[in-house]
Scaffold this motif. Sequence first.
Motif, PDB file in Angstrom:
ATOM      1  N   HIS A 266      20.576  19.723  49.418  1.00  0.00           N
ATOM      2  CA  HIS A 266      21.637  20.471  50.098  1.00  0.00           C
ATOM      3  C   HIS A 266      22.815  19.566  50.403  1.00  0.00           C
ATOM      4  CE1 HIS A 266      23.691  22.056  53.716  1.00  0.00           C
ATOM      5  NE2 HIS A 266      23.414  23.250  53.230  1.00  0.00           N
ATOM      6  N   GLY A 267      22.531  18.336  50.830  1.00  0.00           N
ATOM      7  CA  GLY A 267      23.573  17.354  51.085  1.00  0.00           C
ATOM      8  C   GLY A 267      23.998  17.235  52.531  1.00  0.00           C
ATOM      9  N   ASP A 268      23.777  18.301  53.331  1.00  0.00           N
ATOM     10  CA  ASP A 268      24.235  18.285  54.727  1.00  0.00           C
ATOM     11  C   ASP A 268      23.345  19.200  55.579  1.00  0.00           C
ATOM     12  OD1 ASP A 268      25.981  17.378  56.703  1.00  0.00           O
ATOM     13  OD2 ASP A 268      27.379  19.047  56.437  1.00  0.00           O
ATOM     14  N   PRO A 269      22.022  18.982  55.560  1.00  0.00           N
ATOM     15  CA  PRO A 269      21.104  19.966  56.141  1.00  0.00           C
ATOM     16  C   PRO A 269      20.825  19.789  57.628  1.00  0.00           C
ATOM     17  CG  PRO A 269      19.833  18.273  55.075  1.00  0.00           C
ATOM     18  CD  PRO A 269      21.282  17.900  54.872  1.00  0.00           C
ATOM     19  N   HIS A 270      21.816  19.342  58.409  1.00  0.00           N
ATOM     20  CA  HIS A 270      21.603  19.224  59.851  1.00  0.00           C
ATOM     21  C   HIS A 270      21.608  20.617  60.485  1.00  0.00           C
ATOM     22  CE1 HIS A 270      25.865  20.049  60.465  1.00  0.00           C
ATOM     23  NE2 HIS A 270      26.154  19.096  59.587  1.00  0.00           N
ATOM     24  N   LEU A 271      21.277  20.686  61.764  1.00  0.00           N
ATOM     25  CA  LEU A 271      21.086  21.983  62.416  1.00  0.00           C
ATOM     26  C   LEU A 271      22.381  22.766  62.594  1.00  0.00           C
ATOM     27  CD1 LEU A 271      18.319  21.403  65.105  1.00  0.00           C
ATOM     28  CD2 LEU A 271      18.135  21.954  62.670  1.00  0.00           C
ATOM     29  N   GLY A 272      23.529  22.121  62.433  1.00  0.00           N
ATOM     30  CA  GLY A 272      24.776  22.866  62.461  1.00  0.00           C
ATOM     31  C   GLY A 272      24.911  23.804  61.284  1.00  0.00           C
ATOM     32  N   ASN A 273      24.099  23.584  60.248  1.00  0.00           N
ATOM     33  CA  ASN A 273      24.126  24.430  59.059  1.00  0.00           C
ATOM     34  C   ASN A 273      22.873  25.290  58.927  1.00  0.00           C
ATOM     35  OD1 ASN A 273      26.666  23.697  58.064  1.00  0.00           O
ATOM     36  ND2 ASN A 273      25.842  21.840  57.129  1.00  0.00           N
ATOM     37  N   VAL A 274      22.200  25.500  60.051  1.00  0.00           N
ATOM     38  CA  VAL A 274      21.016  26.352  60.078  1.00  0.00           C
ATOM     39  C   VAL A 274      21.247  27.475  61.085  1.00  0.00           C
ATOM     40  CG1 VAL A 274      18.539  26.478  60.567  1.00  0.00           C
ATOM     41  CG2 VAL A 274      19.488  24.445  59.458  1.00  0.00           C
ATOM     42  N   LEU A 275      21.075  28.715  60.635  1.00  0.00           N
ATOM     43  CA  LEU A 275      21.173  29.877  61.517  1.00  0.00           C
ATOM     44  C   LEU A 275      19.771  30.401  61.808  1.00  0.00           C
ATOM     45  CD1 LEU A 275      24.190  31.823  59.949  1.00  0.00           C
ATOM     46  CD2 LEU A 275      24.205  30.257  61.898  1.00  0.00           C
ATOM     47  N   VAL A 276      19.583  30.873  63.043  1.00  0.00           N
ATOM     48  CA  VAL A 276      18.275  31.336  63.490  1.00  0.00           C
ATOM     49  C   VAL A 276      18.367  32.797  63.903  1.00  0.00           C
ATOM     50  CG1 VAL A 276      16.364  30.960  65.091  1.00  0.00           C
ATOM     51  CG2 VAL A 276      17.780  29.016  64.359  1.00  0.00           C
TER      52      VAL A 276
END
Length: 312
Positions: free
Chosen positions: A197-207
């Motif tokens: 993905h290259g940038d998989p921190h939690l800022g790029n995760v929706l719940v």
Amino acid sequence: MGETLMRKWLLGDFGLEVVELTPVAYGADVAAQVWKASTATNVYAVKWSGAGTNTGHQLAAFLADSGLAGVPELIRTTEGGLWSVHAKKRLTITPWIDGLRAAETGLTDEQWSEYGELLRRVHDAEPPHRLRDALPKHSHIDARTPAIADEVARRLETPVGEVAEELAAVWAQYEHVITDLRTNRPPRPDGPRVVCHGDPHLGNVLVDRGLHLIDWDDVIYAPREQDLMFMLGGMGDVGPTTPAQQNAFLTGYGPHTLDQDAIHYYRHVRAFEDVIGWAHQALTGPEETYALAVVKGILSHGLAALAVSAER
């Protein structure tokens, strides 16, 4: 860019007659603008961005079309394309996910395991050879960071304003760390490459009822440590913050012997990108004060501190 023009693009390019269009704040990506667009029957996330490469969206579409849960589908244009282009920026649309960013809510240990499973499925994906071969092998952000670093250094020689003056003081305080990041990069890893993905921190995760990995601009074909680095410390609230969370992620991810040299390399690269990128934003906007605080955190106890301490 005005609402009227965006409505025109959405109708002309995607056939969507929008009844409500609302701007959405979108993290640290100053190259992107995001809207929530409602039609009479559906709600969409609209992104107009000059960041990244086309292949990221092609890969995201492949993953979603392959049924990989957690990767939002891309809505096609009226001509069947994945995006349209206006003013040299891509316009992309995905279904609106009515959830919160994991960076704001955090994840439970169970969700951390779920996220490990999701990222493993991304890494294990096998796109067609033609798409795989087109994926970037090196970070486009990393390629332009040295020039931005030179600009930041020039600006800090004669800082203008309170934020710039404070940043200059921080630059002096952590000169040894910044010099290390600029001049002491570890050897590039040469292990097996996978889809990252290259940038998989939690800022790029929706719940919502599940987890959704968004923002595929920075896709890269690289050793999996490129992504796993984010889960191994130094990322503050956008990564695991306890050993239990980290263990839950790794359990969900499944068997893999970590290449510590590769982790060190990608940590060093990302720390340099983040320090320079946020410093530049502190000097040029928007949200200069917030950007300054981020720089301080990265240098004092975040990724940069972790990257450099490993070399001492």
